[in-house]
Design a protein around this motif. Structure first.
Motif, mmCIF file in Angstrom:
data_model
loop_
_atom_site.group_PDB
_atom_site.id
_atom_site.type_symbol
_atom_site.label_atom_id
_atom_site.label_comp_id
_atom_site.label_asym_id
_atom_site.label_seq_id
_atom_site.Cartn_x
_atom_site.Cartn_y
_atom_site.Cartn_z
ATOM 1 N N GLU A 1 0.816 -1.202 0.000
ATOM 2 C CA GLU A 1 0.000 0.000 0.000
ATOM 3 C C GLU A 1 0.856 1.261 0.000
ATOM 4 N N LYS A 2 2.017 1.204 0.682
ATOM 5 C CA LYS A 2 2.898 2.364 0.793
ATOM 6 C C LYS A 2 4.344 1.920 0.602
ATOM 7 N N SER A 3 5.172 2.839 0.109
ATOM 8 C CA SER A 3 6.588 2.528 -0.074
ATOM 9 C C SER A 3 7.305 2.371 1.261
ATOM 10 N N SER A 4 6.734 2.930 2.344
ATOM 11 C CA SER A 4 7.340 2.776 3.665
ATOM 12 C C SER A 4 7.256 1.342 4.169
ATOM 13 N N GLN A 5 6.414 0.517 3.555
ATOM 14 C CA GLN A 5 6.282 -0.875 3.965
ATOM 15 C C GLN A 5 7.330 -1.781 3.311
ATOM 16 N N VAL A 6 8.129 -1.239 2.385
ATOM 17 C CA VAL A 6 9.133 -2.045 1.687
ATOM 18 C C VAL A 6 10.228 -2.456 2.659
ATOM 19 N N ARG A 7 10.614 -3.711 2.631
ATOM 20 C CA ARG A 7 11.654 -4.242 3.496
ATOM 21 C C ARG A 7 12.752 -4.897 2.661
ATOM 22 N N THR A 8 13.941 -4.953 3.220
ATOM 23 C CA THR A 8 15.051 -5.644 2.558
ATOM 24 C C THR A 8 14.805 -7.146 2.607
ATOM 25 N N VAL A 9 14.972 -7.792 1.482
ATOM 26 C CA VAL A 9 14.701 -9.222 1.356
ATOM 27 C C VAL A 9 16.012 -9.957 1.131
ATOM 28 N N SER A 10 16.170 -11.089 1.807
ATOM 29 C CA SER A 10 17.365 -11.919 1.654
ATOM 30 C C SER A 10 16.987 -13.211 0.951
#
Length: 481
Positions: free
Chosen positions: A208-217
């Motif tokens: 929904e928001k770009s602030s929810q993006v997390r680094t993925v391994s």
């Protein structure tokens, strides 16, 4: 260099500005020409008629003689019957439509196709059968033969992972049904690229928001594997920003379709006036060959040319909203836009290597350019010297085995760094317990245990006195010298 749409809008008609819709229209028109966008014969004829109406206007018997639609190339391959159908629709059904209206109708029709927004990645399944994996605005798609064998919505994708050439997709469907799809990419680099594309598309369309993006391994162990984080706005934010635009609509300079069998949008190469005369021939050759090969490109993974079947045949189309029907026939012929080959990773001297290789291999160029650069053509000695330099640079590139060794060394170094960090933290905790006067319940309980008291008096105190003695000895030695 060519610009392209990276994230296809789920509803292109919802884009507010006409210039944005026009750019998406150009991209989908190119997808149709490359064979990436499949459709049945009636839909193919209608899409091509929309393109004609948008770029040449209403039918005029004086300007458009019999068979005029055959002078344009809309698809990788089509028949005379399809050309007549295109001309018939253009003459009878689309008269009076402006370019903007035709482009909007084109977008509305294209978005209903099963392969809309598909960016194919060639892979193989666990049985060794060829397949194309793709990420669309609506979810993850697997095309195999003439069928769409899997369609996974973005909210059902729980995890994307890769190890070497193996790509894993973790799916959680209704009734707590969990599935792991496994596919094999041609190379580890292609698999990593596929994984990154999946992470980007899932973040863009699902969040929904770009602030929810997390680094993925790519690995469960934080000191191993690749890490990637999508950077940019998500689809919902982009559409909200588009709806708030209040500027004057920009002027659109539409490029008219050239009646040629070459790709309509790239019929002319760029001017070379700013390129030094000594390099014009090589640059011209590389540009022309790049334009020739562009029409067979799968964009994400450049491809070699292959024979395209008549894929614009009637097929059964299933609704995207029906999550139960996962398999759908997309064409009578197998979906195969091209045979994909992952490009060599770009090095610092990739441009120079490309230009030198064009000259050394004796690639042909246009007659005009050959006349212009005849005086500046390198001699045999120069070409031989350039060839030696090219071979020396190519020999300096690391091979796959060396890259695997480097990855292993990096993993070992990460493990050592993590171990040293943990030991350092334990040492700090030990110093705080033994030397500080902090009256905290947690520390007080530890200090009062018999094991800690034994460790403190039998080991820690003698070790501290030994270190203090050594330090005094070193200090006194320095003072004496």
């Amino acid at each position: 260099m060519c610009f392209r749409v990276k994230f296809y809008p789920a509803d292109p008609a919802a884009l507010k500005e006409e210039i944005t819709r026009y750019l998406v229209f150009l991209q989908i028109k190119r997808d149709l020409y490359h064979g990436r966008l499949l459709c049945k014969t009636s839909d193919a004829a209608l899409l091509a008629a929309y393109i004609l109406q948008a770029e040449i206007g209403d039918y005029d018997s004086g300007k458009h003689p019999e068979g005029y639609s055959s002078k344009f190339q809309f698809f990788p391959k089509h028949s005379e019957k399809l050309e007549r159908k295109i001309a018939e629709i253009h003459k009878t059904e689309l008269s009076g439509q402006t370019p903007a209206t035709s482009e909007l109708n084109f977008l509305r029709k294209a978005q209903t196709l099963e392969t809309y927004g598909v960016d194919p990645h060639p892979c193989k399944d666990v049985s060794g059968n060829a397949a194309f994996l793709a990420f669309t605005p609506f979810g993850f798609v697997v095309l195999q033969g003439n069928k769409r064998v899997h369609f996974i919505k973005w909210n059902e994708v729980t995890k994307l992972k890769f190890e070497g050439k193996t790509f894993y997709l973790y799916v959680s469907q209704k009734e707590e049904k969990k599935i792991i799809l496994t596919y094999f990419a041609p190379t580890p680099e292609a698999c990593k690229h596929l994984w990154k594309c999946g992470i980007e598309n899932q973040a863009f369309y699902k969040l929904e928001k770009s602030s929810q993006v997390r680094t993925v391994s790519s690995s469960n162990l934080f000191f191993k594997g690749s890490r990637f984080r999508y950077s940019g706005r998500v689809a919902k934010e982009v559409m909200e920003s588009s709806a708030k635009i209040k500027r004057e609509p920009p002027e659109i300079h539409r490029a008219g379709m050239v009646p040629s069998r070459s790709c309509p949008s790239i019929t002319h190469g760029p001017r070379l006036s700013s390129v030094p005369r000594t390099r014009r021939r090589a640059v011209h050759i590389s540009i022309m060959e790049g334009l020739e090969s562009l029409r067979d490109s799968a964009h994400s993974t450049p491809v070699r040319s292959s024979s395209h079947g008549d894929t614009f045949l009637p097929h059964v189309r299933s609704s995207r909203t029906d999550s139960n029907e996962r398999v759908a026939v997309i064409a009578d012929e197998a979906y195969s836009p091209a045979d994909s080959v992952l490009p060599t990773p770009v090095a610092e001297h990739s441009l120079e290597l490309m230009l030198l290789s064009r000259q050394i291999n004796g690639a042909t160029c246009s007659i005009e350019e050959e006349k212009e650069s005849e005086a500046s053509t390198p001699t045999a000695t120069e070409v031989e010297a350039l060839g030696g330099e090219l071979r020396a640079l190519c020999q300096g590139h690391s091979g796959p085995e060396e890259e695997q060794v480097n990855k292993f060394v990096l993993s070992v170094l990460r493990l050592l760094l993590v171990t040293m960090g943990l030991l350092f933290v334990l040492l700090l905790l030990l110093i705080i317990l033994t030397e500080s006067d902090l009256d905290i319940a947690f520390f007080r309980d530890i200090r009062q245990t018999p094991e800690f008291e034994q460790f403190h008096y039998q080991y820690f105190c003698p070790l501290r006195r030994w270190f203090a003695c050594k330090i005094r000895s070193v200090v006194s030695l320095l003072i004496d010298t």
